[in-house]
Design a protein around this motif. Structure first.
Motif, mmCIF file in Angstrom:
data_model
loop_
_atom_site.group_PDB
_atom_site.id
_atom_site.type_symbol
_atom_site.label_atom_id
_atom_site.label_comp_id
_atom_site.label_asym_id
_atom_site.label_seq_id
_atom_site.Cartn_x
_atom_site.Cartn_y
_atom_site.Cartn_z
ATOM 1 N N ILE A 20 0.872 -1.175 0.000
ATOM 2 C CA ILE A 20 0.000 0.000 0.000
ATOM 3 C C ILE A 20 0.909 1.225 0.000
ATOM 4 O O ILE A 20 1.759 1.379 0.875
ATOM 5 C CB ILE A 20 -0.936 0.002 1.221
ATOM 6 N N ASN A 21 0.719 2.092 -0.990
ATOM 7 C CA ASN A 21 1.592 3.245 -1.165
ATOM 8 C C ASN A 21 0.905 4.574 -0.851
ATOM 9 O O ASN A 21 1.559 5.543 -0.499
ATOM 10 C CB ASN A 21 2.124 3.262 -2.601
ATOM 11 N N GLU A 22 -0.405 4.604 -0.992
ATOM 12 C CA GLU A 22 -1.169 5.832 -0.755
ATOM 13 C C GLU A 22 -2.629 5.439 -0.608
ATOM 14 O O GLU A 22 -3.062 4.443 -1.198
ATOM 15 C CB GLU A 22 -0.988 6.784 -1.946
ATOM 16 N N LEU A 23 -3.401 6.193 0.173
ATOM 17 C CA LEU A 23 -4.824 5.925 0.283
ATOM 18 C C LEU A 23 -5.595 7.211 0.527
ATOM 19 O O LEU A 23 -5.053 8.179 1.054
ATOM 20 C CB LEU A 23 -5.134 4.889 1.374
ATOM 21 N N MET A 24 -6.842 7.196 0.087
ATOM 22 C CA MET A 24 -7.745 8.340 0.254
ATOM 23 C C MET A 24 -8.888 7.914 1.171
ATOM 24 O O MET A 24 -9.888 7.346 0.735
ATOM 25 C CB MET A 24 -8.299 8.784 -1.104
ATOM 26 N N PRO A 25 -8.742 8.187 2.489
ATOM 27 C CA PRO A 25 -9.792 7.767 3.426
ATOM 28 C C PRO A 25 -10.977 8.729 3.515
ATOM 29 O O PRO A 25 -12.050 8.337 3.947
ATOM 30 C CB PRO A 25 -9.052 7.692 4.765
ATOM 31 N N ASN A 26 -10.782 9.989 3.114
ATOM 32 C CA ASN A 26 -11.825 10.990 3.306
ATOM 33 C C ASN A 26 -11.915 11.881 2.065
ATOM 34 O O ASN A 26 -11.462 13.018 2.076
ATOM 35 C CB ASN A 26 -11.519 11.816 4.566
ATOM 36 N N PRO A 27 -12.507 11.357 0.980
ATOM 37 C CA PRO A 27 -12.594 12.156 -0.248
ATOM 38 C C PRO A 27 -13.463 13.394 -0.044
ATOM 39 O O PRO A 27 -14.284 13.444 0.878
ATOM 40 C CB PRO A 27 -13.223 11.196 -1.248
ATOM 41 N N ALA A 28 -13.296 14.382 -0.918
ATOM 42 C CA ALA A 28 -14.052 15.633 -0.801
ATOM 43 C C ALA A 28 -15.548 15.397 -0.933
ATOM 44 O O ALA A 28 -16.347 16.047 -0.274
ATOM 45 C CB ALA A 28 -13.577 16.631 -1.849
ATOM 46 N N GLY A 29 -15.947 14.455 -1.763
ATOM 47 C CA GLY A 29 -17.366 14.140 -1.949
ATOM 48 C C GLY A 29 -17.743 12.923 -1.131
ATOM 49 O O GLY A 29 -17.198 12.678 -0.053
ATOM 50 N N PRO A 30 -18.645 12.122 -1.680
ATOM 51 C CA PRO A 30 -19.080 10.922 -0.954
ATOM 52 C C PRO A 30 -17.971 9.869 -0.877
ATOM 53 O O PRO A 30 -17.069 9.833 -1.714
ATOM 54 C CB PRO A 30 -20.258 10.411 -1.789
ATOM 55 N N ASP A 31 -18.056 9.013 0.142
ATOM 56 C CA ASP A 31 -17.082 7.929 0.291
ATOM 57 C C ASP A 31 -17.281 6.849 -0.765
ATOM 58 O O ASP A 31 -16.363 6.120 -1.099
ATOM 59 C CB ASP A 31 -17.190 7.289 1.682
#
Length: 182
Positions: free
Chosen positions: A42-53
């Motif tokens: 795992i190199n990067e993750l987006m747990p809280n995107p600007a829009g919906p999950d």
């Protein structure tokens, strides 16, 4: 009488000695990131995107995998699993641009894969902090990452050491080298 006192002291010592190590075990129950045991991590993750999950990429949560090895790796049967037990399969529905792969399920050496929520309802990275496992096709954990609180639309990348929580990135770089910490 002396024998009874000695027995009493020994019993007290036996009861007291295990208490100290047990206190340390109970206090150290939180998981931490681990060094990756595979060339795919795992190199990067987006747990809280600007829009919906949820949603199809680029909307929704996503995890970037990177193959740091010199050989291609087949990811068929691999999955992501969070601390709550949610399992997110790595397959044609979740792998962004799966149709463009030269060989299905194969992540080429030196390349990235974006594994997205893509309306599957199974990638649920907790915004308050998460432990996320990458498991191979034998269900063996090859990488565990932990995060702290997630800021809106800021991805998480590895910290300074392999066991650090993932930290805020300076910029989101899905499918490319990380740009540094924010």
């Amino acid at each position: 009488m002396r024998r009874n006192q000695l027995a009493f002291v020994l019993v007290l010592l036996m009861l007291a000695m295990p208490m100290t190590p047990m206190a340390n075990i109970v206090g150290a129950s939180g998981a931490r990131s681990t060094a990756c045991t595979s060339t795919v991590c795992i190199n990067e993750l987006m747990p809280n995107p600007a829009g919906p999950d949820t949603g199809n990429y680029p909307v929704g949560e996503w995890v970037e995998l990177y193959n740091s090895g010199t050989t291609d790796v087949n990811l068929q049967g691999w999955l992501l699993e969070d601390a709550s037990g949610w399992k997110h399969n790595i397959d044609s529905n979740t792998w962004v641009d799966f149709a463009n792969l030269t060989v299905p399920y194969v992540l080429p050496a030196g390349d990235y894969a974006i594994i997205a929520e893509n309306n599957q309802g199974t990638l649920k990275i907790n915004n308050a902090g998460e432990t996320l496992d990458l498991k191979d096709d034998f269900a063996i954990v090859v990488h565990t990452v932990t995060t702290g609180t997630a800021s809106s639309d800021i991805s998480k990348i590895p910290g300074a050491s392999a066991t650090d929580d993932y930290v805020d990135s300076a910029s989101n770089t899905p499918g490319a080298a990380n740009g540094g910490t924010g």
